[in-house]
Enzyme design. Structure first.
Site, PDB file in Angstrom:
ATOM      1  N   HIS A  41       0.839  -1.203   0.000  1.00  0.00           N
ATOM      2  CA  HIS A  41       0.000   0.000   0.000  1.00  0.00           C
ATOM      3  C   HIS A  41       0.870   1.249   0.000  1.00  0.00           C
ATOM      4  O   HIS A  41       1.907   1.295   0.667  1.00  0.00           O
ATOM      5  CB  HIS A  41      -0.906   0.035   1.232  1.00  0.00           C
ATOM      6  N   LYS A  86      -0.929  -7.867  -4.418  1.00  0.00           N
ATOM      7  CA  LYS A  86      -1.918  -6.785  -4.318  1.00  0.00           C
ATOM      8  C   LYS A  86      -1.182  -5.457  -4.165  1.00  0.00           C
ATOM      9  O   LYS A  86      -0.361  -5.298  -3.260  1.00  0.00           O
ATOM     10  CB  LYS A  86      -2.842  -6.991  -3.110  1.00  0.00           C
TER      11      LYS A  86
END
Length: 226
Positions: free
Chosen positions: A124, A150
């Site tokens: 992230h 991700k």
């Protein structure tokens, strides 16, 4: 026939009673996964996590993504890193997918990966969208150690969202999200372009720019079938 949209409902509740009430009242027509955010739960312990997971499994067989997010990567877990990892380690075998951050200490990260049935390796960035080459390196590294890379990044201009789309086009089986309002459309385009999972809000969004379950699912179905 149910269309697999990859929509994951993120459970953002502070206690077991609220979690189970929510799970019981969900309409699973538009949901393919549940994300259990352990870091949001008050005074979370390994045994408490186990109890909640087993209780959810008695209500639904919808696959669970287990997440215990660090503050550094947008989560709320405020105890030691050893405690955070222990909770994941002792519960990973109970769920279908375990999310572990790429930034986690390599030794601790590998312990979780070894215990998990399947892993999401997450990255992230809440400040910017790094360049495509940097993000591709993140994806490649994640594929080497886990199952599903991700990346979730902040766009500071519309062009930043195009970087995420390029990565989705060039990599099979990744989750790639451009956050905030201007990146919301990538949450819908991801599954259309092959992403296995996209996250949607039940009541409260768990990440900036997250859309609700019904909207996300309907848009994906429309784009997938037309």
């Amino acid at each position: 026939m149910k269309i697999n949209t990859g929509v994951c409902a993120s459970i953002i509740e502070e206690n077991k009673d609220n979690i189970l009430k929510l799970v019981k009242n969900l309409s699973y027509e538009n949901i393919d996964y549940l994300e259990l955010r352990l870091d949001v739960i008050e005074d979370i312990t390994s045994s408490k996590a186990t109890d909640i997971i087993k209780s959810i499994k008695q209500i639904t067989q919808t696959p669970i993504i287990l997440t215990n997010r660090t503050k550094k990567e947008g989560g709320l877990f405020d105890k030691s890193e050893e405690e955070r990892i222990t909770i994941l380690l002792e519960n990973a075998h109970l769920v279908e997918i375990t999310d572990i951050e790429l930034s986690t200490d390599e030794e601790l990260r590998q312990k979780v990966i070894d215990k998990a049935n399947k892993t999401i390796i997450s990255y992230h960035n809440f400040e910017k969208t790094p360049d495509k080459e940097f993000l591709q390196e993140i994806i490649d590294s994640s594929f080497e150690i886990g199952d599903i890379p991700k990346i979730a990044v902040k766009p500071n201009k519309l062009e930043d969202t195009f970087t995420v789309l390029q990565l989705l086009m060039e990599n099979n089986g990744i989750i790639a999200i451009s956050m905030d309002k201007i990146g919301s459309y990538t949450r819908v385009m991801g599954p259309v372009m092959g992403a296995p999972v996209t996250y949607a809000a039940i009541n409260n969004e768990s990440a900036p720019g997250q859309l609700d379950i019904k909207t996300t699912s309907q848009m994906i179905k429309k784009l997938k079938t037309d």
